[in-house]
Design a protein around this motif. Structure first.
Motif, PDB file in Angstrom:
ATOM      1  N   GLU A 191       0.830  -1.203   0.000  1.00 12.29           N
ATOM      2  CA  GLU A 191       0.000   0.000   0.000  1.00 12.29           C
ATOM      3  C   GLU A 191       0.867   1.257   0.000  1.00 12.29           C
ATOM      4  OE1 GLU A 191      -3.479   2.110  -0.207  1.00 12.29           O
ATOM      5  OE2 GLU A 191      -3.185  -0.064  -0.336  1.00 12.29           O
ATOM      6  N   ALA A 192       1.937   1.258   0.771  1.00 10.77           N
ATOM      7  CA  ALA A 192       2.833   2.411   0.803  1.00 10.77           C
ATOM      8  C   ALA A 192       3.532   2.593  -0.533  1.00 10.77           C
ATOM      9  CB  ALA A 192       3.851   2.249   1.921  1.00 10.77           C
ATOM     10  N   LEU A 193       3.888   1.496  -1.192  1.00  8.06           N
ATOM     11  CA  LEU A 193       4.505   1.595  -2.508  1.00  8.06           C
ATOM     12  C   LEU A 193       3.543   2.190  -3.523  1.00  8.06           C
ATOM     13  CD1 LEU A 193       6.491  -1.767  -2.699  1.00  8.06           C
ATOM     14  CD2 LEU A 193       7.434   0.548  -2.536  1.00  8.06           C
ATOM     15  N   ARG A 194       2.255   1.797  -3.473  1.00  4.23           N
ATOM     16  CA  ARG A 194       1.267   2.360  -4.403  1.00  4.23           C
ATOM     17  C   ARG A 194       1.103   3.856  -4.182  1.00  4.23           C
ATOM     18  NH1 ARG A 194      -1.403  -2.645  -3.542  1.00  4.23           N
ATOM     19  NH2 ARG A 194      -2.667  -1.730  -1.874  1.00  4.23           N
ATOM     20  N   ARG A 195       1.046   4.288  -2.946  1.00  5.99           N
ATOM     21  CA  ARG A 195       0.919   5.718  -2.665  1.00  5.99           C
ATOM     22  C   ARG A 195       2.149   6.488  -3.155  1.00  5.99           C
ATOM     23  NH1 ARG A 195      -1.202   3.914   2.421  1.00  5.99           N
ATOM     24  NH2 ARG A 195       0.832   4.368   3.381  1.00  5.99           N
ATOM     25  N   LYS A 196       3.304   5.900  -2.961  1.00  7.01           N
ATOM     26  CA  LYS A 196       4.520   6.576  -3.418  1.00  7.01           C
ATOM     27  C   LYS A 196       4.552   6.674  -4.932  1.00  7.01           C
ATOM     28  CE  LYS A 196       9.511   6.459  -2.918  1.00  7.01           C
ATOM     29  NZ  LYS A 196      10.687   5.765  -2.360  1.00  7.01           N
ATOM     30  N   GLU A 197       4.159   5.623  -5.619  1.00 11.98           N
ATOM     31  CA  GLU A 197       4.123   5.660  -7.081  1.00 11.98           C
ATOM     32  C   GLU A 197       3.108   6.669  -7.581  1.00 11.98           C
ATOM     33  OE1 GLU A 197       3.366   1.714  -8.301  1.00 11.98           O
ATOM     34  OE2 GLU A 197       5.402   0.974  -7.821  1.00 11.98           O
ATOM     35  N   ALA A 198       1.980   6.794  -6.892  1.00 12.40           N
ATOM     36  CA  ALA A 198       0.966   7.776  -7.301  1.00 12.40           C
ATOM     37  C   ALA A 198       1.506   9.200  -7.159  1.00 12.40           C
ATOM     38  CB  ALA A 198      -0.290   7.604  -6.456  1.00 12.40           C
TER      39      ALA A 198
ATOM     40  N   ALA B 181       2.037  11.908 -10.234  1.00 13.93           N
ATOM     41  CA  ALA B 181       1.467  13.262 -10.177  1.00 13.93           C
ATOM     42  C   ALA B 181       2.550  14.322 -10.355  1.00 13.93           C
ATOM     43  CB  ALA B 181       0.748  13.463  -8.853  1.00 13.93           C
ATOM     44  N   ARG B 182       3.708  14.083  -9.761  1.00 17.99           N
ATOM     45  CA  ARG B 182       4.805  15.034  -9.896  1.00 17.99           C
ATOM     46  C   ARG B 182       5.313  15.095 -11.337  1.00 17.99           C
ATOM     47  NH1 ARG B 182      10.303  15.121  -9.456  1.00 17.99           N
ATOM     48  NH2 ARG B 182      10.367  12.865  -9.226  1.00 17.99           N
ATOM     49  N   GLN B 183       5.380  13.929 -12.010  1.00 12.78           N
ATOM     50  CA  GLN B 183       5.827  13.908 -13.399  1.00 12.78           C
ATOM     51  C   GLN B 183       4.814  14.585 -14.327  1.00 12.78           C
ATOM     52  OE1 GLN B 183       8.735  12.999 -14.529  1.00 12.78           O
ATOM     53  NE2 GLN B 183       9.517  12.221 -12.550  1.00 12.78           N
ATOM     54  N   MET B 184       3.526  14.345 -14.081  1.00 17.47           N
ATOM     55  CA  MET B 184       2.480  15.000 -14.897  1.00 17.47           C
ATOM     56  C   MET B 184       2.497  16.514 -14.709  1.00 17.47           C
ATOM     57  SD  MET B 184      -0.645  12.327 -14.423  1.00 17.47           S
ATOM     58  CE  MET B 184      -1.782  13.367 -15.345  1.00 17.47           C
ATOM     59  N   LYS B 185       2.784  16.928 -13.495  1.00 14.27           N
ATOM     60  CA  LYS B 185       2.832  18.356 -13.237  1.00 14.27           C
ATOM     61  C   LYS B 185       3.992  19.003 -13.970  1.00 14.27           C
ATOM     62  CE  LYS B 185       2.753  21.657  -9.426  1.00 14.27           C
ATOM     63  NZ  LYS B 185       2.816  21.816  -7.953  1.00 14.27           N
ATOM     64  N   LYS B 186       5.088  18.289 -14.069  1.00 12.75           N
ATOM     65  CA  LYS B 186       6.225  18.807 -14.812  1.00 12.75           C
ATOM     66  C   LYS B 186       5.942  18.854 -16.316  1.00 12.75           C
ATOM     67  CE  LYS B 186      10.057  17.570 -11.743  1.00 12.75           C
ATOM     68  NZ  LYS B 186      11.302  16.781 -11.618  1.00 12.75           N
ATOM     69  N   ALA B 187       5.138  17.874 -16.823  1.00 12.09           N
ATOM     70  CA  ALA B 187       4.871  17.810 -18.270  1.00 12.09           C
ATOM     71  C   ALA B 187       3.909  18.896 -18.740  1.00 12.09           C
ATOM     72  CB  ALA B 187       4.308  16.436 -18.620  1.00 12.09           C
TER      73      ALA B 187
END
Length: 509
Positions: free
Chosen positions: A482-489, A493-499
């Motif tokens: 669960e923690a890995l899924r939250r971290k990946e999300a 989001a950070r990558q989409m914000k940069k794009a």
């Protein structure tokens, strides 16, 4: 008729006792047998009374044995042979065994004894005529035991006497054997005694050698007293000249001279206080050495990298010493000029520097062929450099071998090289052509050192990043799904914000 009958009645008991002529011999033999049995019984009873402490039988048992068993009603015959002598062995349960009961079962009597190997220290005696009705197979083992016991009893006295004589014979030879058994301890104690004696004698020898050098070159009116204003490790006149840092290390300090801030002489003597080092020195000889380190002023030394040593040592220094490796090389002897002996090798940054530093005065006093054979035996090396590796870059280093106490004056010309080269290096100036070459070489070395420093910094930063990355990977491996899924999300989001392209808002008029 009546008389005859009464006489026969009175004589009837006696007639029973009187045998007939045919049986007289039998009756006589029976009477003799009874008397012999009674006599034997009485003699056995007297013998038992005379030996009440007979091993294996008690007084009650002897009485029962003599009168027989009252319960069974049978008579047990007494012993027919004289009892053996009293044994010296300790009483054991086997030595107090009672005779076998006559009413015991025949099968129990015929069973083999449980103790096939009786204790040889206990007393075992068996008479084949002592008991009646005993099988032969029970008698034979005990009969075989009678002979060893009797022989052992007889041989004990002989063996004891033999042992006594052997002890007397070998008593004198025990003392040398005891000394031989302590050979290791004797060797260790002897080594410790020798080590202790050598420690104090070797320590005294090193101290006397150091004091002999100081009295020759560091006292009032000596060469260092004439060239330096302050001698010793203190600031007063009463301060000691030498500082002992170890049992074989002594130091001397001098200051108060132009072109230099000070001089430090370090005497590294043989480890005479150590017995093992002394023995090793007999196999691989070494010398007592003294090293002079002169700390030159920053404005008193030009670009000079120079070394003079024996050939083998000079080649080693050129390969291993950092400033000689970068700036200097081996210099061949010049043509048409006096030079150092063949045993020595010059390492210099340029031939100009080498020829300027090896002056005619030095050659005449120390490095000419004749002077070197007499005064240069203790010379090891000298090294001048303005790029010396250490806290002080501009250094003059001299290394000589110390002679014995009685021959300390032989190194006077070698010691005189120290103040001579201080003044020579302090006044020496390179030509413009040599200076340009030396400056180009130093700038090149400086760039190389800067690159090396940058590479070292980059390597350190890469190692630091790799360590941080490894720690993050270890932390992620410990996280749950669960923690890995939250971290990946969050990462998506950070990558989409940069794009997303940035929009610039302007105000309309």
């Amino acid at each position: 008729m009546a008389k005859i009958s009464s006489f026969s009645l009175l004589n009837s008991p006696f007639s029973l006792l009187l045998p007939t002529r045919g049986n007289a011999r039998l009756y006589l033999f029976a009477l003799l047998s009874i008397f012999s049995l009674l006599f034997h019984h009485l003699s056995a009873a007297n013998t038992a009374a005379a030996h009440p402490d007979f091993e294996g039988f008690d007084a009650d048992e002897d009485e029962d044995f003599a009168h027989g068993d009252p319960i069974s009603g049978e008579f047990i015959p007494p012993l027919r042979s004289a009892p053996p002598p009293i044994s010296l062995s300790t009483p054991t349960p086997e030595s107090h065994r009672a005779p076998p009961a006559p009413d015991s079962d025949q099968s129990q009597i015929q069973s083999p004894p449980s103790d096939q190997n009786p204790n040889p220290g206990s007393f075992v005696y068996w008479d084949e005529d002592e008991f009646e009705g005993i099988p032969q197979n029970l008698i034979s083992p005990n009969e075989n035991q009678v002979t060893p016991d009797s022989t052992s009893a007889g041989s004990e006295s002989d063996s004891s006497s033999d042992n006594n004589t052997e002890k007397d014979l070998h008593s004198d030879s025990k003392f040398p054997k005891k000394l031989g058994s302590y050979s290791v301890e004797i060797a260790c104690v002897s080594f410790l005694i020798m080590f202790t004696i050598n420690y104090f004698t070797g320590k005294k020898e090193n101290e006397n050698l150091a004091l002999a050098w100081a009295s020759k070159f560091a006292t009032k009116g000596s060469i260092f007293d004439r060239n330096f204003s302050l001698l010793g490790v203190g600031e007063t006149e009463d301060s000691p000249l030498l500082l002992q840092e170890g049992r074989n290390v002594f130091k001397f300090y001098a200051s108060g001279r132009r072109f230099c801030t000070g001089l430090l002489a370090t005497m590294e003597l043989k480890s005479r206080h150590d017995l093992i080092s002394r023995l090793y020195d007999m196999v691989v000889p070494c010398k007592d050495e003294i090293t002079f380190e002169v700390y030159m002023n920053d404005d008193a030394m030009d670009h000079v990298v120079f070394a003079l040593a024996r050939k083998k040592l000079a080649k080693t220094m050129q390969k291993e010493v950092r400033d000689l490796q970068r700036f200097a090389g081996l210099v061949n002897p010049p043509n048409g000029r006096k030079w150092v002996p063949e045993e020595l090798q010059v390492v210099s940054e340029s031939k100009e520097v080498a020829s300027d530093l090896i002056t005619d005065a030095v050659l005449d006093q120390v490095f000419s062929d004749k002077a070197y054979e007499k005064f240069g035996k203790g010379f090891i090396s000298m090294h001048f450099s303005d790029q010396y590796l250490g806290s002080n870059k501009k250094m003059l280093v001299f290394k000589f071998a110390l002679p014995s106490m009685n021959q300390m004056a032989d190194m006077a010309r070698l010691v005189a090289l120290v103040p001579y080269y201080i003044d020579l290096i302090g006044k020496y100036k390179l030509s413009s052509q040599a200076r340009s070459k030396t400056e180009a070489a130093r700038s090149k070395v400086a760039q190389e050192m800067y690159k090396e420093l940058q590479n070292a910094r980059q390597d350190a930063m890469q190692k630091k990043k790799a360590e941080q990355r490894r720690k993050l990977e270890e932390a992620e491996a410990k996280l749950s799904a669960e923690a890995l899924r939250r971290k990946e999300a969050k990462e998506r989001a950070r990558q989409m914000k940069k794009a997303v392209p940035k929009m610039k808002m302007t105000k309309g008029h």
